[in-house]
Design an enzyme around this catalytic site. Structure first.
Site, PDB file in Angstrom:
ATOM      1  N   HIS A  65       0.863  -1.196   0.000  1.00  0.00           N
ATOM      2  CA  HIS A  65       0.000   0.000   0.000  1.00  0.00           C
ATOM      3  C   HIS A  65       0.894   1.239   0.000  1.00  0.00           C
ATOM      4  O   HIS A  65       1.712   1.383  -0.903  1.00  0.00           O
ATOM      5  CB  HIS A  65      -0.962  -0.087   1.198  1.00  0.00           C
ATOM      6  N   HIS A  87      -2.349  -2.656  -9.480  1.00  0.00           N
ATOM      7  CA  HIS A  87      -3.348  -1.997  -8.626  1.00  0.00           C
ATOM      8  C   HIS A  87      -4.583  -2.881  -8.550  1.00  0.00           C
ATOM      9  O   HIS A  87      -4.959  -3.524  -9.524  1.00  0.00           O
ATOM     10  CB  HIS A  87      -3.732  -0.631  -9.208  1.00  0.00           C
ATOM     11  N   ASP A 123       2.568   5.213  -6.856  1.00  0.00           N
ATOM     12  CA  ASP A 123       3.818   5.138  -6.081  1.00  0.00           C
ATOM     13  C   ASP A 123       5.065   5.041  -6.937  1.00  0.00           C
ATOM     14  O   ASP A 123       6.174   5.082  -6.393  1.00  0.00           O
ATOM     15  CB  ASP A 123       3.745   3.928  -5.132  1.00  0.00           C
TER      16      ASP A 123
END
Ligand code: SDX
Length: 381
Positions: free
Chosen positions: A224, A263, A317
């Protein structure tokens, strides 16, 4: 009576657990919406405080509402001496996310309101936490390097104050805009793991400090929010564009997950990654780290060629770490910066949920021994 056979949705994949009007993630179209506004529209035109207001209250503030909101945040932005002392005592040794989790919990323990379940008190706790985070995260960044705390400046914006509390210098307009946009991009994202943790906690009528402490704990994980720190490490490990193919092939052959890709919801390019990629290109060019960006770009090409068919693309990210690195932040600060932004989504969705609360209590499918079994004393086992 054994449970009837029911399908197990591991990780609640595809399961809708609540309704919300705060925001929406369209994983097929690669679209992110906050209260009906596309993320690109907000990133181009808005600022983090305005977006936080939008997420919390459902509309963009007019000038008076915006001034009152900013004034409210400034009344509680300072940290008291024992919060600063706590940060200084643990930051040099602990991971910044562990420090952040501890500090939020400590502030909650000090606040008498944390014994209240009243909605107004929950909102007060939300705004108090939001107002303190620029100084908290900035002080953690400085204390981890043995530097003293800097008091936030009420004249500065949320993003600028975070940079000021981190560096001791008021940022130029360009750096402020970059940080502000990063905060907007990370402010909310549907029912992601850390937001879901906050909802489960607040659904028991626990206080907002407890809900945010749950969320921070959850965000820390590398699957995460922790991925941004590790993604930059992978890019630095690849080091050159020509290494991308064989380094990634080796990692994939060992079934390793490449941080910053894939994802649960997006099966196409994450719209936030598109915006962050542009910033990453310009900031790395400006500070002479173009190689880092070219390497990342080649990694993206290799990963999409190998796993694009499986819906695996860069996520938020992958490029964010490069931007924070160029602003001078240590990679261990990347996830606390994520939390600095996500406080808006965590609190907006928690306040929305308790207005029509239902305790979260899913089931687990029992696959153990049916029993009942006879008890055998320890001497005979
Ligand atoms: C964030 O939910 C949100 O909205 C989160 C977030 C937010 O704003 O709150 O968007 C922020 O957390 C972004 C994600 C950051 N995490 C990472 O970058 C870590 C790397 N990514 C993976 O671990 C993975 O993609 C997840 C955890 C993000 C999602 O994984 P899922 O949906 O649980 O899917 P999975 O792990 O079961 O993978 C499905 C297949 C597997 O292959 P098979 O077993 O079917 O052969 O895809 C493969 C996986 O091995 N796969 C990857 C991969 N991601 C998925 N293989 C290599 N590298 C990857 N990154």
């Amino acid at each position: 009576m054994m449970q009837a056979d029911t399908e197990v949705h591991k990780g609640l994949e595809g399961v809708i657990v609540t309704e919300s009007s705060v925001g929406f993630v369209d994983g097929q179209a690669g679209r992110l919406v906050y209260r009906g506004y596309n993320i690109e529209t907000l990133a181009d035109n808005s600022n983090y405080e305005e977006v936080a207001y939008l997420l919390l209250y459902g509309h963009l503030p007019n000038a008076k509402e915006f001034e009152n909101f900013r004034a409210r945040l400034r009344t509680t932005m300072d940290l008291n001496a024992d919060v600063v002392a706590l940060i200084k005592s643990i930051a040099p040794k602990a991971h910044p996310m562990s420090v952040l989790r501890t500090v939020v919990s400590f502030i909650g323990a000090q606040d008498q309101k944390s014994n209240s379940t009243d909605l107004r008190d929950q909102e007060e706790m939300s705004l108090k936490l939001m107002s303190k985070l620029p100084a908290i995260v900035g002080t953690i960044s400085r204390a981890s390097k043995g530097q003293d705390a800097i008091k936030p400046d009420p004249e500065l914006s949320y993003a600028a104050n975070f940079l000021y509390c981190s560096t001791g210098k008021r940022p130029d307009k360009e750096h402020e805009k970059i940080m502000d946009t990063c905060l907007i991009l990370h402010a909310d994202h549907g029912s992601n793991a850390s937001t879901f943790s906050a909802l489960v906690t607040i659904s028991t009528l626990a206080d907002m400090y407890s809900a945010v402490t749950s969320a921070i704990s959850t965000l820390k994980g590398p699957l995460h929010g922790g991925a941004n720190e590790l993604a930059l490490e992978t890019i630095k490990k690849v080091a050159k564009p020509e290494n991308a193919e064989h380094v990634l092939s080796e990692m994939l052959a060992k079934k390793e997950k490449i941080m910053g890709f894939g994802h649960r919801v997006y099966k196409v390019y994450d719209p936030r990654a598109r915006i962050l990629k542009k910033y990453a290109e310009s900031v790395t060019r400006r500070n002479g780290k173009e190689d880092l960006f070219r390497t990342a770009e080649q990694m993206e090409k290799v990963m999409i060629s190998k796993l694009g068919e499986k819906g695996i693309f860069p996520n938020v990210d992958f490029y964010s770490g490069m931007v924070y690195d160029s602003l001078g932040f240590d990679s261990r600060m990347f996830t606390p910066i994520f939390a600095l932004a996500r406080i808006a989504g965590w609190t907006a969705r928690s306040l929305e949920y308790i207005r029509d609360n239902k305790l979260f209590r899913p089931k687990a499918k029992y696959i153990g021994e049916a029993g009942p079994k006879e008890y055998v004393g320890i001497q005979k086992r």
